[in-house]
Design an enzyme around this catalytic site. Structure first.
Site, PDB file in Angstrom:
ATOM      1  CG  ASP A 201       4.985  65.291  29.711  1.00  0.00           C
ATOM      2  OD1 ASP A 201       4.620  66.473  29.528  1.00  0.00           O
ATOM      3  OD2 ASP A 201       5.345  64.559  28.778  1.00  0.00           O
ATOM      4  CG  HIS A 202       5.431  71.213  31.299  1.00  0.00           C
ATOM      5  ND1 HIS A 202       6.510  70.799  30.564  1.00  0.00           N
ATOM      6  CD2 HIS A 202       4.881  72.217  30.587  1.00  0.00           C
ATOM      7  CE1 HIS A 202       6.594  71.519  29.463  1.00  0.00           C
ATOM      8  NE2 HIS A 202       5.619  72.394  29.449  1.00  0.00           N
ATOM      9  CG  HIS A 264       6.101  67.824  26.152  1.00  0.00           C
ATOM     10  ND1 HIS A 264       6.106  67.443  27.471  1.00  0.00           N
ATOM     11  CD2 HIS A 264       7.086  68.747  26.036  1.00  0.00           C
ATOM     12  CE1 HIS A 264       7.052  68.117  28.120  1.00  0.00           C
ATOM     13  NE2 HIS A 264       7.663  68.912  27.273  1.00  0.00           N
TER      14      HIS A 264
END
Ligand code: BG6
Length: 516
Positions: A201-202, A264
């Site tokens: 999950d960036h 996010h």
């Protein structure tokens, strides 16, 4: 975690060294490889954070020579790297360790020949059987690639080679609901043990997101007030001024709830709400995040109707530019009911947070670009200054994830003068003022952590499933039309229903920026 965060975890990308390994990128001709992965590998090389024997193998369908692939990646680094143009000495050194392997993803022979090639690379570069597989393909290919890696003997840890390791990074979206996420997890876990799996999950690669843990657990003043006795409510906003930007085909299958909230925003939520972990290692931190998810009761249809808002942008203008309606975007159905905006209110039913609402919102074509979390503290007692009609505002602590990364605390202060006039004032901490503009990209940190074997900033199986369980209940209510799809104008803050969601509770959304 980073050096500063090592604490009693014992593992850190600041202190551990990255061993020589082969990074095999599946889907190497795609956008992510050019825009993020190769620039990240280049920047890590430039900063001497990778071993000089790190090898990259691009795996994709299109025929291409090693030389062509190197040239394309050189162009990509020159175009997308945060430091550009590329330093030719660093690049030439790296380029000699970049290869291309052509094969369809569903062809077993392609993996057998990959296995032979990787052995040759081990001989030549001393990578000793260490492999980091990066699944940067469409999610429909994840399962088939994993199966073939297993069949070709590329997944198992080699029992005769103690130095070898095998890890796999899986990009989002990870499933489209709990059921598909579970199926994918089961399929992956047939070949790779959970300890080998790094779900990305960036947002967790962003510096300010990592700073949430530091803010909470490296300071003594916040934790005592970080609970239902002192916090009125919490807001999490991820606003984007862009639309779906040519990704209509994907977005139609996702929508904002799946594309942004499930991952996010839920990550931000769990970091804000979790209990102090017993250590700063991957499992201890993720255990606490999972506990938060387990404490969020599943929405009933009626709660979803009251506590969620879904919107879709219509035709209009944003920042002076004409915007076509979402339904007119390429590869989007003219009758689409996919949401480009979602707002949800949820409660965390545990000792710390019971009764404190968390409001989450995210949307495309919003008025401002920005991600932030704000903690609204209880009002001062209703005596002295906070008298009826005084309009005295609450204290708000805002963490700006991006842009203008930083933290602000809003307070009430006396305006200089002979009469007592109370105004809002902000105590402001800006990252770039304190530390300059250096900020590695999220993918740099995440790739390095995966090479080092630190899974703290990656999503564990129970985390991804816990988050889907919450989202599924909302999706079900939406599919049953319990919540109307509300249109909103580009350049706005979403449909009016989102304002009503908070107004109903006597609250209002923050203006982005966390200042005044
Ligand atoms: C991605 C979503 O995961 O995150 C995109 O698929 C979104 O739709 C992007 O635009 C936002 O990331 P960032 O880092 O720009 O906030």
């Amino acid at each position: 975690m980073s050096e500063q965060l090592t604490g009693n975890s014992g593992k850190s990308s600041g202190t551990s060294t990255a061993q020589p390994c082969v990074i095999v990128i599946f889907g190497a001709t795609g956008d992510l490889t050019a825009r993020k992965l190769l620039p990240a590998i280049y920047n890590l090389s430039r900063e001497n954070l990778l071993s000089k024997s790190t090898v990259v193998v691009g795996f994709a369908r299109r025929p291409k020579t090693d030389e062509q692939f190197r040239q394309e990646m050189h162009d990509a680094v020159n175009q997308f790297s945060r430091c550009k143009p590329a330093d030719e000495t660093v690049w030439n050194d790296l380029a000699g360790r970049i290869y291309y392997h052509q094969s369809p993803f569903e062809n077993a022979d392609g993996y057998r020949s990959l296995a032979r090639r990787l052995e040759q690379i081990d001989q030549k570069h001393g990578t000793q059987g260490r492999r980091l597989y990066y699944l940067s393909t469409s999610p429909a290919e994840f399962g088939v690639i994993i199966d073939h890696l297993g069949d070709a003997g590329l997944g198992n840890i080699d029992p005769f080679n103690a130095r070898a390791w095998r890890r796999v990074i899986v990009e989002k979206p990870f499933g489209s609901n709990l059921d598909t996420a579970r199926q994918l997890n089961n399929r992956i876990n047939r070949t790779f043990d959970e300890s080998q799996v790094f779900r990305i999950d960036h947002y967790l690669g962003k510096q300010t997101v990592q700073n949430l843990l530091v803010l909470r657990f490296a300071n003594g003043i916040f934790e005592p007030i970080w609970n239902r006795r002192y916090v009125d409510h919490v807001q999490i906003t991820v606003g984007e001024t862009l639309g779906v930007e040519g990704r209509g085909g994907y977005f139609e299958t996702a929508g904002t709830l799946r594309d942004m909230v499930q991952n996010h925003l839920m990550q931000l939520l769990t970091l804000i709400a979790m209990e102090p972990p017993v250590a700063l290692d991957g499992d201890a931190i993720r255990d606490e995040k999972v506990r938060v998810l387990k404490s969020i009761p599943s929405y009933s249809t009626q709660q979803a109707a009251q506590w969620t808002v879904r919107g879709q942008y219509s035709q209009g203008e944003n920042k002076g530019m004409p915007v076509k309606a979402y339904r007119d975007e390429e590869r989007v159905s003219p009758q689409s009911t996919t949401e480009t905006y979602a707002a949800v209110k949820l409660y965390i039913n545990n000792w710390r947070w019971q009764g404190v609402p968390f409001y989450l919102r995210s949307g495309k074509q919003m008025k401002l670009q920005g991600s932030e979390v704000s903690i609204h503290f209880n009002s001062a007692p209703g005596v002295l200054f906070n008298t009826p009609g005084s309009g005295l505002a609450r204290n708000v602590l805002t963490v700006r994830v991006q842009p203008n990364e930083g933290i602000s605390l809003l307070m009430n202060a006396k305006r200089p003068g002979t009469v007592t006039q109370i105004v809002r004032a902000a105590m402001d901490f800006e990252y770039h003022e304190a530390f300059g503009s250096y900020s590695p990209e999220a993918y740099e940190r995440l790739l390095l952590d995966a090479i080092i074997g630190d899974s703290t900033l990656f999503i564990r199986r129970d985390e991804v499933e816990g988050s889907w369980a919450i989202i599924d209940a909302i999706e079900e209510a939406w599919a049953a039309n319990a919540v109307e799809l509300a249109p909103y104008a580009p350049g706005s803050w979403g449909p009016p229903q989102a304002d009503e969601l908070l107004a109903h509770d006597g609250r209002a959304w923050d203006p982005l920026g966390g200042r005044l």
